[in-house]
Design an enzyme around this catalytic site. Structure first.
Site, PDB file in Angstrom:
ATOM      1  N   GLY A   1       4.759 -18.880   1.434  1.00  8.48           N
ATOM      2  CA  GLY A   1       4.709 -17.669   0.855  1.00  8.48           C
ATOM      3  C   GLY A   1       4.409 -17.496  -0.748  1.00  8.48           C
ATOM      4  O   GLY A   1       4.233 -18.701  -0.948  1.00  8.48           O
ATOM      5  N   GLY A   2       5.813 -17.954  -1.260  1.00  5.54           N
ATOM      6  CA  GLY A   2       5.956 -18.136  -2.547  1.00  5.54           C
ATOM      7  C   GLY A   2       4.781 -19.392  -3.532  1.00  5.54           C
ATOM      8  O   GLY A   2       4.776 -18.956  -4.723  1.00  5.54           O
TER       9      GLY A   2
ATOM     10  N   ASN B   1      -0.214 -17.940   2.237  1.00  8.54           N
ATOM     11  CA  ASN B   1       0.457 -17.060   2.742  1.00  8.54           C
ATOM     12  C   ASN B   1      -0.041 -16.075   1.419  1.00  8.54           C
ATOM     13  O   ASN B   1       1.167 -16.292   0.689  1.00  8.54           O
ATOM     14  CB  ASN B   1       1.064 -16.550   3.767  1.00  8.54           C
ATOM     15  CG  ASN B   1       0.954 -15.125   3.668  1.00  8.54           C
ATOM     16  OD1 ASN B   1      -0.010 -14.471   3.124  1.00  8.54           O
ATOM     17  ND2 ASN B   1       2.283 -14.623   4.157  1.00  8.54           N
ATOM     18  N   TRP B   2      -0.614 -16.313   0.682  1.00 10.10           N
ATOM     19  CA  TRP B   2      -1.166 -15.625  -0.891  1.00 10.10           C
ATOM     20  C   TRP B   2      -0.591 -14.000  -0.795  1.00 10.10           C
ATOM     21  O   TRP B   2       0.010 -14.124  -2.160  1.00 10.10           O
ATOM     22  CB  TRP B   2      -1.963 -15.543  -1.572  1.00 10.10           C
ATOM     23  CG  TRP B   2      -2.679 -17.467  -1.568  1.00 10.10           C
ATOM     24  CD1 TRP B   2      -1.800 -18.373  -1.212  1.00 10.10           C
ATOM     25  CD2 TRP B   2      -3.494 -17.368  -2.110  1.00 10.10           C
ATOM     26  NE1 TRP B   2      -2.680 -19.482  -1.621  1.00 10.10           N
ATOM     27  CE2 TRP B   2      -4.129 -18.698  -2.005  1.00 10.10           C
ATOM     28  CE3 TRP B   2      -4.982 -17.210  -2.676  1.00 10.10           C
ATOM     29  CZ2 TRP B   2      -4.515 -19.830  -2.206  1.00 10.10           C
ATOM     30  CZ3 TRP B   2      -6.142 -17.852  -3.360  1.00 10.10           C
ATOM     31  CH2 TRP B   2      -5.721 -19.561  -2.883  1.00 10.10           C
ATOM     32  N   LYS B   3      -0.366 -13.689   0.246  1.00 15.55           N
ATOM     33  CA  LYS B   3       0.003 -11.970  -0.112  1.00 15.55           C
ATOM     34  C   LYS B   3      -1.050 -11.367  -0.798  1.00 15.55           C
ATOM     35  O   LYS B   3      -1.373 -11.872  -0.853  1.00 15.55           O
ATOM     36  CB  LYS B   3       1.721 -12.182  -0.253  1.00 15.55           C
ATOM     37  CG  LYS B   3       2.635 -12.919   0.555  1.00 15.55           C
ATOM     38  CD  LYS B   3       4.276 -12.460   0.667  1.00 15.55           C
ATOM     39  CE  LYS B   3       4.452 -13.128   2.172  1.00 15.55           C
ATOM     40  NZ  LYS B   3       6.492 -12.934   1.814  1.00 15.55           N
TER      41      LYS B   3
ATOM     42  N   HIS C   1       2.885 -10.245  10.133  1.00 20.86           N
ATOM     43  CA  HIS C   1       3.649 -10.731   9.304  1.00 20.86           C
ATOM     44  C   HIS C   1       4.933  -9.180   9.096  1.00 20.86           C
ATOM     45  O   HIS C   1       4.944  -8.391   9.466  1.00 20.86           O
ATOM     46  CB  HIS C   1       3.573 -10.591   8.547  1.00 20.86           C
ATOM     47  CG  HIS C   1       3.983 -11.508   7.551  1.00 20.86           C
ATOM     48  ND1 HIS C   1       5.058 -10.863   6.412  1.00 20.86           N
ATOM     49  CD2 HIS C   1       3.546 -13.002   7.011  1.00 20.86           C
ATOM     50  CE1 HIS C   1       5.700 -11.661   5.891  1.00 20.86           C
ATOM     51  NE2 HIS C   1       5.061 -13.400   5.876  1.00 20.86           N
TER      52      HIS C   1
ATOM     53  N   GLU D   1       6.474  -8.135   7.047  1.00 18.01           N
ATOM     54  CA  GLU D   1       6.197  -7.361   6.139  1.00 18.01           C
ATOM     55  C   GLU D   1       5.573  -5.684   6.658  1.00 18.01           C
ATOM     56  O   GLU D   1       6.038  -5.049   6.716  1.00 18.01           O
ATOM     57  CB  GLU D   1       5.754  -7.593   4.939  1.00 18.01           C
ATOM     58  CG  GLU D   1       7.187  -8.699   4.011  1.00 18.01           C
ATOM     59  CD  GLU D   1       5.792  -9.731   3.032  1.00 18.01           C
ATOM     60  OE1 GLU D   1       4.741  -9.964   3.116  1.00 18.01           O
ATOM     61  OE2 GLU D   1       7.146 -10.911   2.984  1.00 18.01           O
TER      62      GLU D   1
ATOM     63  N   GLY E   1      11.086 -14.864   1.453  1.00 18.09           N
ATOM     64  CA  GLY E   1      10.944 -14.361   0.154  1.00 18.09           C
ATOM     65  C   GLY E   1      12.767 -14.255  -0.322  1.00 18.09           C
ATOM     66  O   GLY E   1      12.865 -13.557  -2.078  1.00 18.09           O
TER      67      GLY E   1
ATOM     68  N   GLU F   1       8.849 -16.909  11.560  1.00 16.63           N
ATOM     69  CA  GLU F   1      10.063 -16.752   9.694  1.00 16.63           C
ATOM     70  C   GLU F   1      10.753 -15.863   9.918  1.00 16.63           C
ATOM     71  O   GLU F   1      10.484 -15.182   9.912  1.00 16.63           O
ATOM     72  CB  GLU F   1       7.891 -15.772   9.306  1.00 16.63           C
ATOM     73  CG  GLU F   1       7.186 -16.876   9.311  1.00 16.63           C
ATOM     74  CD  GLU F   1       6.204 -16.613   8.232  1.00 16.63           C
ATOM     75  OE1 GLU F   1       6.793 -17.055   7.355  1.00 16.63           O
ATOM     76  OE2 GLU F   1       5.650 -15.290   8.175  1.00 16.63           O
TER      77      GLU F   1
ATOM     78  N   SER G   1      11.039 -18.815   2.706  1.00 14.28           N
ATOM     79  CA  SER G   1      11.393 -20.083   1.794  1.00 14.28           C
ATOM     80  C   SER G   1      10.953 -21.590   1.803  1.00 14.28           C
ATOM     81  O   SER G   1      11.802 -22.085   1.510  1.00 14.28           O
ATOM     82  CB  SER G   1      12.800 -19.655   0.989  1.00 14.28           C
ATOM     83  OG  SER G   1      12.743 -18.247   0.688  1.00 14.28           O
TER      84      SER G   1
HETATM   85  P1  PGA Z   1       8.321 -16.692   1.697  1.00 13.03           P
HETATM   86  O1  PGA Z   1       7.277 -16.031   2.598  1.00 13.03           O
HETATM   87  O2  PGA Z   1       8.051 -18.109   1.468  1.00 13.03           O
HETATM   88  O3  PGA Z   1       7.763 -16.486   0.136  1.00 13.03           O
HETATM   89  O4  PGA Z   1       9.757 -16.924   2.350  1.00 13.03           O
HETATM   90  C1  PGA Z   1       6.623 -16.460   3.745  1.00 13.03           C
HETATM   91  C2  PGA Z   1       5.837 -15.880   4.631  1.00 13.03           C
HETATM   92  O5  PGA Z   1       6.744 -14.945   4.044  1.00 13.03           O
HETATM   93  O6  PGA Z   1       5.078 -16.024   5.032  1.00 13.03           O
END
Ligand code: PGA
Length: 252
Positions: free
Chosen positions: A233-234, A9-11, A95, A97, A173, A167, A212
Site C-alpha cells: 500500500g503506502g 495497491n495505490w488505494k 481487501h 478496508e 497502514g 494481510e 507495512s
Molecule cells: P500498507 O497496505 O502497505 O500501506 O500497509 C497494504 C494493503 O492494504 O494492501
C-alpha cells in the site's frame, strides 16, 4: 517454482498528474530483467492512462475492486468485463478496508471472486485477521472461513487460478509489520489448507504478504519459503521505495 509477484495497491490516492509521474518513474526504474512480476493497481479513473503507459512493458495492471454482477442496473459499480476492456489482468477482492468499512461479507467477496474469474481477470483474494482476533487465538479460524467461502463457490480449481494475499489487518497502514516468522506461519497454514484439497494447486499458488511492507523489511519476508511476493500500500506510492521492494524480491 513459484514466481515472486510485487503488487502496488495505490488505494484512493493521487491525481492524474501524480499517477502519471509515479508510473513513469516505476517504468523507468525497471530494467525489464526483474526476477519478480510487477503489478500496479491504480484507482479506477486512471486505469486507461496507466494502461497506455504500460504498453510494451512487462508491468501488469490490476484494479482494486469489482462488482459481483456482470452487468446491469448497479449504479456506481464496475463490472469485470469493463476492467478487462481497459487492460486489467488482475483485480483485488476482499481487501480488509472494504470488508470492514463497506460491509463486504465472505459471501460478497466470494461473489466478486467468481465474477472476476468469469470476466477473465485473475483475482487477488485478500484474507487476514484483526488484532482482536489474533489475540483471541482465532487467526487460523478467521482465515479458514474467508478461504472456505471462496472454495464453496469457486472450488479449489478456482483458487488455483488466483493469487492469495495474507494481510493481517493490524499491520495494514500501521507501520507494524508481521515478522517473517509470524507471516510465514500463516502462509504455511494457507498452503496446507489448499494442499488438503489439491497438492498441485497448493504448490503453484502465489501467496503474497501485505501490511507495512517496505524496502527495509521486504527481503526478510520474501525470503520465507511460503511468501511469494507482496501487496504494497503506502510504500507503492513512492517509486523508489516500490522499486527497492522489487529489487529485494529479485535478490532471493
Ligand atoms: P500498507 O497496505 O502497505 O500501506 O500497509 C497494504 C494493503 O492494504 O494492501
Amino acid at each position: 517454482m513459484r514466481k515472486c509477484l510485487i503488487a502496488g495497491n495505490w488505494k484512493m490516492n493521487g491525481s492524474a498528474a501524480f499517477t502519471d509521474e509515479l508510473i513513469t518513474a516505476i517504468v523507468a526504474g525497471l530494467s525489464g530483467r526483474e526476477a519478480a512480476e510487477v503489478l500496479v493497481c491504480p484507482p479506477f479513473p486512471y486505469l486507461p492512462a496507466v494502461a497506455a503507459k504500460l504498453s510494451g512493458t512487462a508491468v501488469l495492471l490490476g484494479a482494486q475492486n469489482v462488482s459481483q454482477h456482470p452487468t446491469g442496473a448497479y449504479t456506481g459499480e464496475i463490472a469485470a468485463d469493463m476492467l478487462k476492456d481497459v487492460g486489467c489482468e488482475y483485480v483485488i477482492v476482499g481487501h480488509s478496508e472494504r470488508r470492514a468499512m463497506l460491509g463486504e461479507s465472505n459471501e460478497i467477496v466470494a461473489g466478486k471472486f467468481a465474477a472476476a474469474q468469469k470476466g477473465g481477470l485473475k483475482p487477488i483474494l485478500c484474507v487476514g485477521e484483526t488484532l482482536e482476533q489474533r489475540e483471541a487465538d482465532r487467526t487460523e479460524q478467521v482465515i479458514g472461513e474467508q478461504l472456505q467461502a471462496v472454495l464453496e463457490s469457486s472450488g479449489i480449481a478456482g483458487l488455483g487460478g488466483a493469487v492469495i494475499a495474507y494481510e493481517p489487518v493490524w499491520a495494514i497502514g500501521t507501520g507494524r509489520t508481521a515478522t517473517p516468522d509470524q507471516a510465514e506461519q500463516v502462509h504455511r497454514y494457507i498452503r496446507e489448507l489448499l494442499a488438503a484439497k489439491d497438492k498441485s494447486v497448493a504448490s503453484k499458488t502465489q501467496i503474497l504478504y501485505g501490511g507495512s511492507m517496505k524496502g527495509n523489511n521486504a527481503a526478510g519476508l520474501l525470503d520465507m519459503p511460503d511468501i511469494d511476493g507482496g501487496l504494497i500500500g503506502g510504500a507503492s506510492l513512492k517509486a523508489d521505495e516500490f522499486l527497492s521492494i522489487v529489487a529485494a524480491a529479485a535478490s532471493n
